[in-house]
Design a protein around this motif. Structure first.
Motif, mmCIF file in Angstrom:
data_model
loop_
_atom_site.group_PDB
_atom_site.id
_atom_site.type_symbol
_atom_site.label_atom_id
_atom_site.label_comp_id
_atom_site.label_asym_id
_atom_site.label_seq_id
_atom_site.Cartn_x
_atom_site.Cartn_y
_atom_site.Cartn_z
ATOM 1 N N LEU A 345 0.821 -1.207 0.000
ATOM 2 C CA LEU A 345 0.000 0.000 0.000
ATOM 3 C C LEU A 345 0.859 1.262 0.000
ATOM 4 O O LEU A 345 0.590 2.208 -0.748
ATOM 5 C CB LEU A 345 -0.924 -0.012 1.220
ATOM 6 N N GLY A 346 1.885 1.289 0.798
ATOM 7 C CA GLY A 346 2.733 2.476 0.865
ATOM 8 C C GLY A 346 1.990 3.679 1.420
ATOM 9 O O GLY A 346 1.052 3.557 2.217
ATOM 10 N N THR A 347 2.410 4.858 0.966
ATOM 11 C CA THR A 347 1.757 6.107 1.364
ATOM 12 C C THR A 347 1.287 6.828 0.109
ATOM 13 O O THR A 347 1.999 7.662 -0.457
ATOM 14 C CB THR A 347 2.719 7.006 2.152
ATOM 15 N N LEU A 457 -10.004 12.080 3.189
ATOM 16 C CA LEU A 457 -8.822 11.991 2.333
ATOM 17 C C LEU A 457 -8.323 13.373 1.932
ATOM 18 O O LEU A 457 -7.110 13.628 1.891
ATOM 19 C CB LEU A 457 -9.139 11.152 1.095
ATOM 20 N N SER A 458 -9.250 14.277 1.636
ATOM 21 C CA SER A 458 -8.860 15.641 1.262
ATOM 22 C C SER A 458 -8.173 16.350 2.417
ATOM 23 O O SER A 458 -7.171 17.057 2.226
ATOM 24 C CB SER A 458 -10.085 16.429 0.801
ATOM 25 N N CYS A 587 -4.613 6.444 6.175
ATOM 26 C CA CYS A 587 -4.095 7.354 7.200
ATOM 27 C C CYS A 587 -3.090 6.660 8.108
ATOM 28 O O CYS A 587 -2.096 7.264 8.525
ATOM 29 C CB CYS A 587 -5.248 7.925 8.015
ATOM 30 N N SER A 588 -3.332 5.377 8.428
ATOM 31 C CA SER A 588 -2.383 4.657 9.281
ATOM 32 C C SER A 588 -1.069 4.433 8.563
ATOM 33 O O SER A 588 -0.004 4.418 9.189
ATOM 34 C CB SER A 588 -2.978 3.326 9.722
ATOM 35 N N GLU A 590 0.263 6.524 6.583
ATOM 36 C CA GLU A 590 0.968 7.799 6.713
ATOM 37 C C GLU A 590 1.614 7.914 8.084
ATOM 38 O O GLU A 590 2.760 8.376 8.223
ATOM 39 C CB GLU A 590 -0.015 8.951 6.491
ATOM 40 N N ASN A 591 0.925 7.460 9.125
ATOM 41 C CA ASN A 591 1.474 7.541 10.477
ATOM 42 C C ASN A 591 2.694 6.632 10.639
ATOM 43 O O ASN A 591 3.638 6.960 11.361
ATOM 44 C CB ASN A 591 0.404 7.163 11.504
ATOM 45 N N ARG A 592 2.668 5.455 9.933
ATOM 46 C CA ARG A 592 3.815 4.547 10.024
ATOM 47 C C ARG A 592 5.051 5.153 9.391
ATOM 48 O O ARG A 592 6.169 4.868 9.779
ATOM 49 C CB ARG A 592 3.475 3.214 9.345
ATOM 50 N N GLN A 593 4.836 5.983 8.371
ATOM 51 C CA GLN A 593 5.969 6.641 7.729
ATOM 52 C C GLN A 593 6.571 7.684 8.656
ATOM 53 O O GLN A 593 7.735 7.971 8.590
ATOM 54 C CB GLN A 593 5.517 7.280 6.416
#
Length: 593
Positions: A345-347, A457-458, A587-588, A590-593
């Motif tokens: 999935l990535g970001t 998402l926006s 969103c998760s 993104e948080n992992r990144q």
């Protein structure tokens, strides 16, 4: 009964009656599509025979065989949508104008004179109806071209095979080269290429005379289908194939069990000797496996003597057939796949939403539209029955019109009228039935989680693109006005029943780079309900994918399987039950990144 144009479809399973069961299961997976062809007898003396045994393809593209007169233009043609008519410049003339789209009227339609497909002599159904015929002078010219190309095609194929082997075996003298058989290898078995029984070039077909017929505008895929079928015949037509398959399964299970026991012992022994490690199995299985191993290593050049150790299973006579004209066309062989990549999935920085099934609840709209149809028909007993019929007819209608610039409204209207005919509902007695259902289907409502997902998402900085079908009219009409400024329609619309082409992903990536300069495919997430339509081609284009499996929908129950191993099947990066779960995953990440 004379010759006629007819709609046909290759019957791969019954054609493979002479192959092992494993091969029959394999050919059953070949995707087959109906096509137009001229069914005829080669000999003039058999023109009145009501069971013609040869087919030549009708196509908007010329024959793939590089020979003169391999294709002849066919007409006249008239448009089914307007009064356009085209006649006078065709090489072959029919007794009835062929119904085409406006686009096809102005483009040539070809009748191939080669290859000629031979119908199996034991399965020659009679012609039930003469749809369209060639005029007498055109029929004579066509048959003359068929006969002229028969020898030319054979000589072309032989020359191509000799040239291929001359490159591979440069030290062979002319005497050996002249002994190359038509099977394409020295000393090969020629019964594969000619004859009737155990011959993959004597085929069985299904014929259609009414209902939903293929369009003349659609490129037929029959040549690719026959080449895939021929490849299966080559792979499975030898003595002991079923036994070896069982041995390989046993070997794999043994190897897997030993690996689970942390024992690193392989099934195959030394690669230099080609010997197989003995294990508890039937001696005949070991013997066949040993022969198979020897053949493999000799083919790799590890042995001075190259010979086949497997032989055809059949002992029946298989004589030459002077009308067998379909050969192994190297220049037309389709690409066979492979393994699908696994893309995490990535970001994602851009999220692409499929309009139907993800944003708009089209299935609910169809169910609501057809709810008034059930009491009017005895053909369908439940909503699931009539819904399945609608989806099937709509897909066939879309396929028929896929080469034309059409609209979803035109496809739905045609689908509803065909469904009414199949359901035996008299539209004269119900004049508003189709119009009411059409309005319902063209106005699906958004899912309840769409507004939350787009806003979420926006707010997290994701750009959102929506994939419209055919045009963005449906999206603009059905998506809430407050959400429209937050989404963009894809530059290239996509049919709701066909896999996205390469051009779609090229256009999509270019559009994303206008939004985020330099963005890569792995940063563009595709969200859909369809594995075949978007997930599979999307993975090949390098995109992460999300499959939405909403509870109780038809799409959530579809299983798309290509092979028996995970890498052979397109697996989405994530599977979610709704858009709220999708937002949480994005969103998760993104948080992992």
């Amino acid at each position: 009964m004379p010759h006629t144009l007819t709609a046909a479809r290759f019957d791969s399973v019954t054609s493979a009656y002479w192959l092992p069961r494993s091969a029959q299961r394999t050919v059953a997976k070949i995707a087959r599509s109906p096509f137009w062809a001229l069914r005829f007898n080669s000999a003039d003396s058999r023109e009145d025979d009501d069971r013609p045994m040869f087919l030549c393809v009708v196509s908007p593209e010329p024959s793939p065989v590089p020979l003169p007169n391999a294709s002849m233009t066919l007409g006249p043609k008239h448009s089914v949508h307007s009064s356009a008519f085209r006649a006078g410049d065709e090489e072959l003339t029919c007794d009835t104008a062929l119904p085409c789209s406006d686009w096809m009227v102005d483009h040539p339609l070809y009748l191939h004179t080669t290859p000629v497909m031979e119908i199996h002599m034991c399965h020659l159904p009679p012609v039930e109806d003469v749809l369209v015929q060639l005029k007498d002078d055109s029929l004579r010219r066509f048959k003359a071209a068929v006969r002229g190309n028969r020898t030319a095609l054979r000589e072309y194929w032989k020359a191509a095979q000799k040239a291929r082997w001359a490159e591979r075996i440069a030290d062979w003298d002319k005497h050996h080269l002249s002994e190359l058989t038509l099977s394409g290898r020295p000393g090969g078995d020629s019964t594969y290429m000619f004859g009737y029984l155990n011959n993959p070039q004597a085929y069985r077909f299904e014929f259609f005379y009414d209902g939903i017929m293929p369009g003349f505008e659609v490129r037929p895929t029959i040549y690719e289908e026959l080449l895939l079928y021929a490849q299966v015949c080559k792979d499975y037509r030898w003595r002991g194939v079923e036994t070896v398959i069982l041995w390989i399964r046993a070997a794999r299970e043994r190897n897997r069990a030993m690996q689970n026991a942390n024992s690193h012992v392989g099934v195959l022994g030394s690669c230099t000797t080609g010997q197989i490690e003995p294990f508890e199995a039937d001696p005949s299985i070991r013997e066949i496996a040993q022969e198979l191993s020897k053949f493999t290593f000799r083919s790799m050049g590890l042995d001075e003597e190259v010979e086949a150790v497997v032989h055809p299973e059949s002992t029946t006579h298989s004589g030459d057939s002077q009308y067998t004209l379909v050969y192994d066309l190297d220049f037309a062989f389709p690409e066979l796949a492979f393994e699908f990549p696994e893309i995490p999935l990535g970001t994602p920085r851009v999220v692409v939403l499929d309009l139907f099934g993800v944003v708009l609840d089209r299935e609910k709209a169809i169910r609501r539209a057809l709810s008034n149809w059930l009491p009017l028909t005895r053909r369908f007993q439940t909503m699931e029955d009539i819904l399945s019929a609608y989806i099937e007819i709509e897909a066939l209608t879309a396929r028929k019109d896929q080469s034309m610039a059409t609209s979803i409204a035109a496809i739905v209207d045609s689908t509803l009228r065909t469904l009414a005919s199949r359901s035996k509902i008299p539209l004269q007695a119900h004049p508003t039935l189709v119009a009411t259902a059409l309005a319902e289907i063209l106005n699906p409502a958004p899912y309840s989680d769409v507004e939350y997902a787009i806003n979420s998402l926006s707010s997290h900085g994701r750009s959102i693109i929506v994939i419209p079908p055919y045009s963005e009219v449906t999206m603009r009409r059905c998506l809430p006005f407050t959400l429209q400024p937050k989404v963009r329609p894809a530059n290239e619309p996509l049919s709701i029943h066909f896999a996205a082409p390469d051009s779609f992903f090229e256009s999509l990536l270019a559009q994303c780079r206008d939004i985020v300069p330099g963005i890569r495919p792995k940063d563009v997430l595709l969200v859909t309900t369809s594995v075949a339509r978007i997930v599979a081609p999307g993975l090949l284009a390098g995109h992460p994918t999300a499959r939405v499996k909403r509870h109780g929908t038809v799409a959530s129950n579809v299983q798309f399987v290509v092979g028996n191993r995970a890498p052979m099947n397109p697996l989405p990066s994530i599977v979610v039950g709704d858009l709220m779960e999708l937002c949480a995953s994005v969103c998760s990440s993104e948080n992992r990144q």
